[in-house]
Motif scaffolding. Structure first.
Motif, PDB file in Angstrom:
ATOM      1  N   VAL A 162     -21.621 -86.821 -60.686  1.00  0.00           N
ATOM      2  CA  VAL A 162     -22.609 -85.499 -60.951  1.00  0.00           C
ATOM      3  C   VAL A 162     -22.683 -84.744 -59.855  1.00  0.00           C
ATOM      4  CG1 VAL A 162     -23.449 -86.523 -62.861  1.00  0.00           C
ATOM      5  CG2 VAL A 162     -24.700 -86.775 -60.605  1.00  0.00           C
ATOM      6  N   THR A 163     -22.145 -85.219 -58.562  1.00  0.00           N
ATOM      7  CA  THR A 163     -22.252 -84.420 -57.319  1.00  0.00           C
ATOM      8  C   THR A 163     -21.878 -82.820 -57.370  1.00  0.00           C
ATOM      9  OG1 THR A 163     -21.977 -86.278 -56.306  1.00  0.00           O
ATOM     10  CG2 THR A 163     -21.738 -84.431 -55.025  1.00  0.00           C
ATOM     11  N   ALA A 164     -20.691 -82.505 -58.103  1.00  0.00           N
ATOM     12  CA  ALA A 164     -20.138 -81.114 -58.057  1.00  0.00           C
ATOM     13  C   ALA A 164     -21.129 -80.458 -59.145  1.00  0.00           C
ATOM     14  CB  ALA A 164     -18.808 -81.126 -58.299  1.00  0.00           C
ATOM     15  N   LEU A 165     -22.084 -80.904 -59.980  1.00  0.00           N
ATOM     16  CA  LEU A 165     -22.625 -80.024 -61.018  1.00  0.00           C
ATOM     17  C   LEU A 165     -23.975 -79.670 -60.513  1.00  0.00           C
ATOM     18  CD1 LEU A 165     -21.750 -82.804 -63.674  1.00  0.00           C
ATOM     19  CD2 LEU A 165     -20.330 -80.799 -63.029  1.00  0.00           C
ATOM     20  N   ASP A 166     -24.181 -78.493 -61.206  1.00  0.00           N
ATOM     21  CA  ASP A 166     -25.530 -77.993 -61.272  1.00  0.00           C
ATOM     22  C   ASP A 166     -26.595 -78.582 -61.937  1.00  0.00           C
ATOM     23  OD1 ASP A 166     -25.665 -75.484 -60.092  1.00  0.00           O
ATOM     24  OD2 ASP A 166     -24.455 -74.720 -61.657  1.00  0.00           O
ATOM     25  N   VAL A 167     -27.777 -78.480 -61.349  1.00  0.00           N
ATOM     26  CA  VAL A 167     -28.753 -79.622 -61.579  1.00  0.00           C
ATOM     27  C   VAL A 167     -29.179 -79.926 -63.101  1.00  0.00           C
ATOM     28  CG1 VAL A 167     -30.553 -77.944 -61.161  1.00  0.00           C
ATOM     29  CG2 VAL A 167     -31.313 -80.368 -60.987  1.00  0.00           C
ATOM     30  N   ILE A 168     -29.173 -78.981 -63.836  1.00  0.00           N
ATOM     31  CA  ILE A 168     -29.421 -79.162 -65.419  1.00  0.00           C
ATOM     32  C   ILE A 168     -28.337 -79.872 -66.200  1.00  0.00           C
ATOM     33  CG2 ILE A 168     -29.574 -77.836 -67.800  1.00  0.00           C
ATOM     34  CD1 ILE A 168     -31.396 -75.855 -66.250  1.00  0.00           C
ATOM     35  N   VAL A 169     -26.993 -79.462 -65.777  1.00  0.00           N
ATOM     36  CA  VAL A 169     -25.909 -79.950 -66.183  1.00  0.00           C
ATOM     37  C   VAL A 169     -25.776 -81.595 -65.667  1.00  0.00           C
ATOM     38  CG1 VAL A 169     -23.331 -79.969 -66.475  1.00  0.00           C
ATOM     39  CG2 VAL A 169     -24.726 -77.951 -66.150  1.00  0.00           C
ATOM     40  N   GLN A 170     -26.000 -81.642 -64.226  1.00  0.00           N
ATOM     41  CA  GLN A 170     -26.092 -83.181 -63.684  1.00  0.00           C
ATOM     42  C   GLN A 170     -26.973 -83.865 -64.576  1.00  0.00           C
ATOM     43  OE1 GLN A 170     -26.893 -83.316 -59.568  1.00  0.00           O
ATOM     44  NE2 GLN A 170     -28.512 -84.999 -59.778  1.00  0.00           N
ATOM     45  N   ARG A 171     -28.308 -83.488 -64.920  1.00  0.00           N
ATOM     46  CA  ARG A 171     -29.232 -84.144 -65.601  1.00  0.00           C
ATOM     47  C   ARG A 171     -28.724 -84.618 -67.060  1.00  0.00           C
ATOM     48  NH1 ARG A 171     -34.824 -84.743 -66.357  1.00  0.00           N
ATOM     49  NH2 ARG A 171     -35.024 -85.491 -68.406  1.00  0.00           N
ATOM     50  N   GLN A 172     -27.883 -83.626 -67.557  1.00  0.00           N
ATOM     51  CA  GLN A 172     -27.337 -83.762 -69.098  1.00  0.00           C
ATOM     52  C   GLN A 172     -26.166 -84.824 -68.964  1.00  0.00           C
ATOM     53  OE1 GLN A 172     -26.407 -79.742 -69.823  1.00  0.00           O
ATOM     54  NE2 GLN A 172     -28.526 -79.368 -71.148  1.00  0.00           N
ATOM     55  N   VAL A 173     -25.493 -84.767 -68.091  1.00  0.00           N
ATOM     56  CA  VAL A 173     -24.201 -85.661 -67.779  1.00  0.00           C
ATOM     57  C   VAL A 173     -24.788 -87.236 -67.779  1.00  0.00           C
ATOM     58  CG1 VAL A 173     -22.335 -86.334 -66.333  1.00  0.00           C
ATOM     59  CG2 VAL A 173     -22.539 -84.113 -67.335  1.00  0.00           C
ATOM     60  N   LEU A 174     -25.715 -87.067 -66.729  1.00  0.00           N
ATOM     61  CA  LEU A 174     -26.362 -88.628 -66.477  1.00  0.00           C
ATOM     62  C   LEU A 174     -27.182 -89.204 -67.731  1.00  0.00           C
ATOM     63  CD1 LEU A 174     -28.384 -88.223 -63.008  1.00  0.00           C
ATOM     64  CD2 LEU A 174     -26.278 -89.343 -63.170  1.00  0.00           C
ATOM     65  N   ASP A 175     -27.549 -88.285 -68.685  1.00  0.00           N
ATOM     66  CA  ASP A 175     -28.123 -88.881 -69.779  1.00  0.00           C
ATOM     67  C   ASP A 175     -27.186 -89.252 -70.788  1.00  0.00           C
ATOM     68  OD1 ASP A 175     -30.765 -88.292 -68.984  1.00  0.00           O
ATOM     69  OD2 ASP A 175     -31.045 -86.409 -70.037  1.00  0.00           O
ATOM     70  N   VAL A 176     -26.026 -88.698 -70.702  1.00  0.00           N
ATOM     71  CA  VAL A 176     -24.903 -89.055 -71.357  1.00  0.00           C
ATOM     72  C   VAL A 176     -24.383 -90.310 -71.256  1.00  0.00           C
ATOM     73  CG1 VAL A 176     -22.582 -88.529 -72.140  1.00  0.00           C
ATOM     74  CG2 VAL A 176     -23.912 -86.737 -72.406  1.00  0.00           C
ATOM     75  N   MET A 177     -24.366 -90.543 -69.799  1.00  0.00           N
ATOM     76  CA  MET A 177     -23.972 -91.779 -69.197  1.00  0.00           C
ATOM     77  C   MET A 177     -24.673 -93.140 -69.655  1.00  0.00           C
ATOM     78  SD  MET A 177     -22.232 -90.624 -65.689  1.00  0.00           S
ATOM     79  CE  MET A 177     -22.343 -92.180 -65.045  1.00  0.00           C
ATOM     80  N   ALA A 231     -32.365 -93.216 -58.665  1.00  0.00           N
ATOM     81  CA  ALA A 231     -34.024 -93.527 -59.048  1.00  0.00           C
ATOM     82  C   ALA A 231     -33.881 -93.155 -60.596  1.00  0.00           C
ATOM     83  CB  ALA A 231     -34.970 -92.733 -58.478  1.00  0.00           C
ATOM     84  N   TYR A 232     -32.921 -92.066 -61.098  1.00  0.00           N
ATOM     85  CA  TYR A 232     -33.112 -91.606 -62.305  1.00  0.00           C
ATOM     86  C   TYR A 232     -32.284 -92.488 -63.326  1.00  0.00           C
ATOM     87  CZ  TYR A 232     -33.032 -88.653 -66.419  1.00  0.00           C
ATOM     88  OH  TYR A 232     -33.063 -88.495 -67.775  1.00  0.00           O
ATOM     89  N   ALA A 233     -31.181 -92.881 -62.788  1.00  0.00           N
ATOM     90  CA  ALA A 233     -30.133 -93.328 -63.859  1.00  0.00           C
ATOM     91  C   ALA A 233     -29.888 -95.061 -63.738  1.00  0.00           C
ATOM     92  CB  ALA A 233     -29.075 -92.655 -63.384  1.00  0.00           C
ATOM     93  N   CYS A 234     -30.301 -95.697 -62.485  1.00  0.00           N
ATOM     94  CA  CYS A 234     -29.758 -96.949 -62.278  1.00  0.00           C
ATOM     95  C   CYS A 234     -30.734 -98.144 -62.660  1.00  0.00           C
ATOM     96  CB  CYS A 234     -29.132 -97.140 -61.054  1.00  0.00           C
ATOM     97  SG  CYS A 234     -27.613 -95.890 -60.591  1.00  0.00           S
ATOM     98  N   ASP A 235     -30.108 -99.240 -62.596  1.00  0.00           N
ATOM     99  CA  ASP A 235     -31.103-100.428 -62.979  1.00  0.00           C
ATOM    100  C   ASP A 235     -31.334-101.114 -61.566  1.00  0.00           C
ATOM    101  OD1 ASP A 235     -31.274 -99.795 -65.821  1.00  0.00           O
ATOM    102  OD2 ASP A 235     -29.188-100.676 -65.967  1.00  0.00           O
ATOM    103  N   ARG A 236     -30.144-101.250 -61.069  1.00  0.00           N
ATOM    104  CA  ARG A 236     -29.940-101.725 -59.598  1.00  0.00           C
ATOM    105  C   ARG A 236     -29.203-100.994 -58.692  1.00  0.00           C
ATOM    106  NH1 ARG A 236     -30.382-107.136 -60.035  1.00  0.00           N
ATOM    107  NH2 ARG A 236     -29.423-107.426 -58.134  1.00  0.00           N
ATOM    108  N   VAL A 237     -29.539-101.178 -57.475  1.00  0.00           N
ATOM    109  CA  VAL A 237     -28.766-100.514 -56.536  1.00  0.00           C
ATOM    110  C   VAL A 237     -28.503-101.403 -55.076  1.00  0.00           C
ATOM    111  CG1 VAL A 237     -31.146-100.045 -55.396  1.00  0.00           C
ATOM    112  CG2 VAL A 237     -29.192 -98.442 -54.775  1.00  0.00           C
ATOM    113  N   ALA A 238     -27.333-101.022 -54.528  1.00  0.00           N
ATOM    114  CA  ALA A 238     -26.812-101.578 -53.202  1.00  0.00           C
ATOM    115  C   ALA A 238     -26.631-100.509 -52.373  1.00  0.00           C
ATOM    116  CB  ALA A 238     -25.406-102.418 -53.503  1.00  0.00           C
TER     117      ALA A 238
END
Lengths: 317, 332
Positions: free
Chosen positions: B179-194, B216-223
């Motif tokens: 989602v790095t190349a996307l605008d913030v609203i589109v970024q959020r929508q794509v993260l929601d789809v995922m 923080a928004y999309a992941c359960d775990r992080v490395a």
């Protein structure tokens, strides 16, 4: 506060594939000395074109720009050069803003030459500006070339290049988007310090509302070439009045695990929205009414410091 | 039992100056049915790790050591043709720019059918039905299957490449800065789809990103990666709210926030070390405000679900308090 720069009814139309497309439809703004204005919006909303017109890097199709009491809309030649020394752009991408063959000394002397600063003053001014951007001791940096610097160091040189002519206005278009997170903070802090110390007026362009909040006390939100909302940044984020601002605020990810994951209050995409007449946002607006198709809302004051362009203002909470 | 278990993985790039160890001894476990964020700055090795998992390293890169255990098989040791046999079906990839996944001169339908028929073995009618269903799943009108990629906006292209990656219901999807190349609203929508698809299909996902807020928004775990190594990992809430490693502590103070009091952002001074000749011991030591003489030796990795590689883990609570003070990070 008197305005250092004021734009009235700015428009910019580009001709593509045989038809005119308005990148900026009707933008008016003013920035006082020492004030920072943020312009936010999605790609294609006209924020960069607006900034380029303010700097006279792009000629407006209509409207005028007043800088320090003088109409600069059609300045040419020596007068335009004088304006350029006063109004400087901070480039977005530090990796291609500097000539790779020039030393830092030469990169900083170039604008001084362009603006006719006597050579005997160069060394002192270069020394002072390198201190200002914290590339110290300056002697250690002067003979280096861009490839020897990290992204954060390059962006400091880019900022130094904008500050060295002694501007009263700086315009920065996504000034940290190309940098790593751990060095962004350093550049943002420098921008704040330089503004405070030099009393600069600033216009920051970004898609990142959190970044704008950090550097700008006032913010303008643009959508498809128009200003849809304007006000003090914190108020605008805490209580967005325009449905588009609400969606924008809701969409910004924040670095906390506890955050709102509700569906965004917006429909469709930018490409669904180019309806002619009426409100440009109505195709994506969850609150659109009949009047929104018939009449384009104008920007009007809802408090002494806030303006919004929406027929619903006052009826939704 | 992890779906994916990476052990002591080393990935090198051949350069004129010698091999660069872009990934240098990485251990990572990805449980089934979860989203793991892989976060770090440019050059930390996160994209190289993602590409090594997918078997799509550039020519100069190679796996120089370690194992990638996926569904019980060490896929690092597989031949190229054996790798191709599991690509798409068990393991698939969403690149940063959808244009890299999509063929510009083919309609989306042809691209979807190619994967569904040739890789998935579906008949034409079933493949067509599945393509429509996939477009529907990612929020695209199936009518748009007749379009070419250039007729799509950036967000729509990214949705299409997600549909393509999920076509054969893989167990694991690696998404590199999706989602790095996307605008913030589109970024959020794509993260929601995922997120929705991940939950519905129960697949696991690795999301490579530089953005802690996206994690923080999309992941359960992080490395968290730094200079070729994972310095800290665990459940997102633990890592972001109670970081154990000073680098993670620094990152959490380097971001502007949309809400809250005025704070001064704190940069982390300095730059990561060269991976051509990495220093011995902790690689963050040169930038760490809490460095001690023993940091010249390899720090131990703590046990537990939330773990980090640092000599001063026992003092993490005190260090966190110090890390919140800007003066702590001013170089001496």
């Amino acid at each position: 506060m008197t305005a250092l720069i004021e734009a009235i009814g700015l428009e910019k139309t580009f001709r593509t594939r045989g038809r005119d497309v308005a990148a900026v439809a009707d933008v008016s703004l003013s920035v006082a000395r020492g004030e920072a204005l943020g312009i936010v919006g999605e790609s294609g909303c006209g924020k960069t074109t607006t900034a380029r017109m303010l700097l006279r890097l792009e000629d407006p199709s209509a409207g005028k720009i007043i800088f320090d009491g003088t109409d600069i809309t059609t300045l040419r030649g020596a007068d335009l050069l004088k304006f350029r020394a006063q109004a400087q752009l901070v480039f977005q991408n530090p990796f291609d803003a500097l000539n790779p063959r020039f030393s830092i000394r030469r990169a900083l002397a170039e604008p001084l030459n362009n603006f006719g600063v006597p050579i005997r003053e160069h060394a002192d001014r270069i020394d002072a500006v390198l201190h200002r951007v914290r590339l110290t001791p300056p002697a250690a940096w002067l003979d280096r070339r861009p490839h020897e610097l990290s992204g954060g160091q390059l962006q400091r040189v880019v900022l130094a290049r904008a500050l060295i002519p002694g501007p009263t206005l700086i315009v920065a278009d996504e000034p940290v988007s190309m940098l790593d997170v751990s060095v962004r903070a350093g550049i943002l802090n420098l921008l704040r310090e330089a503004r405070d110390a030099l009393g600069l007026a600033a216009v920051y362009i970004s898609h990142d509302l959190a970044l704008i909040r950090y550097v700008c006390e006032r913010t303008m939100v643009m959508y498809l070439g128009q200003v849809v909302e304007e006000g003090p940044t914190k108020e605008l984020i805490a209580h967005p009045a325009h449905p588009y601002t609400r969606a924008l605020v809701a969409a910004v990810p924040v670095p906390h695990v506890a955050q709102d994951r509700a569906q965004l209050p917006i429909r469709g995409s930018l490409s669904d929205a180019a309806a002619i007449g009426g409100c440009a946002f109505r195709g994506r607006c969850p609150h659109a009414m009949n009047i929104c198709t018939e009449l384009a809302p104008t920007l009007r004051a809802i408090t002494p410091t806030r303006r919004v362009a929406c027929h619903l203002e006052g009826t939704i909470s | 039992m992890s779906l994916l278990s990476v052990r002591d993985l080393v990935v090198t790039y051949a350069t004129r100056a010698g091999p660069v160890r872009a990934v240098d001894g990485v251990n990572l476990d990805v449980p089934a049915g979860s989203i793991t964020g892989l976060v770090g700055e440019s050059g930390c090795g996160k994209s190289t790790l993602g590409r090594a998992l997918m078997g799509v390293l550039p020519d100069a890169g190679r796996i120089a050591g370690g194992q990638i255990m996926f569904e019980g098989t060490d896929i690092a040791a597989l031949s190229a043709s054996a790798r191709r046999a599991i690509a798409w079906r068990r393991l698939s990839f969403i690149p940063q720019t959808a244009m890299n996944a999509l063929d510009p001169v083919q309609r989306l339908r042809a691209q979807m059918l190619e994967v569904l028929i040739e890789r998935g073995g579906l008949g034409k009618a079933a493949a067509l039905a599945r393509a429509s269903e996939l477009f529907h799943l990612v929020g695209l009108d199936p009518v748009r299957l007749s379009d070419y990629p250039h007729q799509f906006s950036g967000g729509m292209r990214q949705r299409a490449s997600i549909a393509l990656a999920l076509a054969l219901e893989p167990a694991l999807v690696v998404a590199d800065e999706p989602v790095t190349a996307l605008d913030v609203i589109v970024q959020r929508q794509v993260l929601d789809v995922m997120r929705n698809l991940q939950a519905r299909l129960g697949l696991a996902m690795i999301l490579v990103t530089h953005d802690i807020a996206v994690v923080a928004y999309a992941c359960d775990r992080v490395a968290v990666m730094y200079a070729g190594r994972i310095v800290e990992s665990g459940p997102v809430a633990d890592v972001l709210e109670n970081p154990l490693h000073p680098y993670t502590m620094g990152l959490t103070h380097a971001f502007p926030d949309l809400y809250g009091d005025d704070m001064t952002l704190v940069p982390i001074d300095g730059t990561p070390p060269s991976l051509l000749h990495p220093p011995t011991g902790c690689r963050f030591a040169a930038r760490c405000p809490f460095v001690q003489p023993r940091c010249a030796e390899e720090p131990p990795v703590t046990n537990g679900d939330h773990h980090a590689a640092c000599w001063r883990i026992d003092e993490a609570a005190e260090l966190r308090a110090l890390a919140a003070i800007p003066a702590t990070w001013v170089p001496k």
